[in-house]
Write a protein that holds these residues in place. Structure first.
Motif, PDB file in Angstrom:
ATOM      1  N   ILE A 144       0.845  -1.198   0.000  1.00  0.00           N
ATOM      2  CA  ILE A 144       0.000   0.000   0.000  1.00  0.00           C
ATOM      3  C   ILE A 144       0.877   1.244   0.000  1.00  0.00           C
ATOM      4  N   SER A 145       0.573   2.168  -0.896  1.00  0.00           N
ATOM      5  CA  SER A 145       1.304   3.429  -0.963  1.00  0.00           C
ATOM      6  C   SER A 145       0.695   4.421   0.014  1.00  0.00           C
ATOM      7  N   LEU A 146       1.497   4.835   0.988  1.00  0.00           N
ATOM      8  CA  LEU A 146       1.042   5.862   1.923  1.00  0.00           C
ATOM      9  C   LEU A 146       1.086   7.231   1.252  1.00  0.00           C
ATOM     10  N   SER A 147       2.036   7.421   0.336  1.00  0.00           N
ATOM     11  CA  SER A 147       2.167   8.709  -0.347  1.00  0.00           C
ATOM     12  C   SER A 147       0.928   9.031  -1.183  1.00  0.00           C
ATOM     13  N   GLU A 148       0.316   8.020  -1.792  1.00  0.00           N
ATOM     14  CA  GLU A 148      -0.900   8.250  -2.584  1.00  0.00           C
ATOM     15  C   GLU A 148      -2.054   8.742  -1.712  1.00  0.00           C
TER      16      GLU A 148
END
Length: 165
Positions: A144-148
């Motif tokens: 999972i991308s936290l930045s997105e």
């Protein structure tokens, strides 16, 4: 006198968990990532022995860095770190783990095995170019991308039992 014996038995059962900072329910532990506003970005089962990494692109050198954790008897433990270079802010600290080559010009720092205080820490999530992610090396969950979801925000990464349980 019987209540004292029961109390002593209870203390003997709970003391190892208290010393390790763990909960007796560590088998039902979850890794959660929440924003300061309380929005849940990730909630994933993380029972004893499960490993996950926080992965990102170094903001100056633009290579991938990994900090890898595990649930060690209910304690979030920084197990190892991968760094392809001794760039700004990176490097091995003598006495903290063991540095070994990754065979590709970078290195792993293995056997750090450092408990994370209170099973939680705060991370300021980088922009999409940095792409902070939670990755699961053994494939237990999708990455999972936290930045997105939270670029530029502070998030709390925590191992424990969800508040709602």
């Amino acid at each position: 006198m019987q209540w004292q014996q029961k109390l002593m038995a209870l203390l003997l059962v709970c003391l190892p968990f208290a010393e390790a900072g763990a909960s007796p329910a560590s088998a039902s532990a979850y890794l959660t990532v929440t924003t300061e506003d309380g929005e849940t970005l990730l909630e994933a089962a993380a029972p004893e022995g499960v490993r996950w990494c926080i992965q990102w692109q170094h903001s100056v050198e633009h290579f991938t860095v990994l900090d890898c954790y595990r649930n060690a008897s209910g304690v979030m433990q920084l197990e190892r770190s991968h760094q392809p270079d001794f760039a700004a802010g990176l490097g091995h600290i003598v006495g903290r783990g063991e540095q070994v080559s990754d065979g590709q010009g970078g290195y792993w720092i293995n056997a750090i095995n450092e408990p994370v205080i209170n099973n939680r820490y705060v991370l300021r999530v980088g922009a999409n170019a940095v792409n902070h992610q939670v990755v699961w090396p053994d494939g237990e969950h999708p990455d999972i991308s936290l930045s997105e979801q939270a670029a530029g925000q502070r998030v709390i990464i925590q191992l424990g039992e969800p508040e709602r349980f």
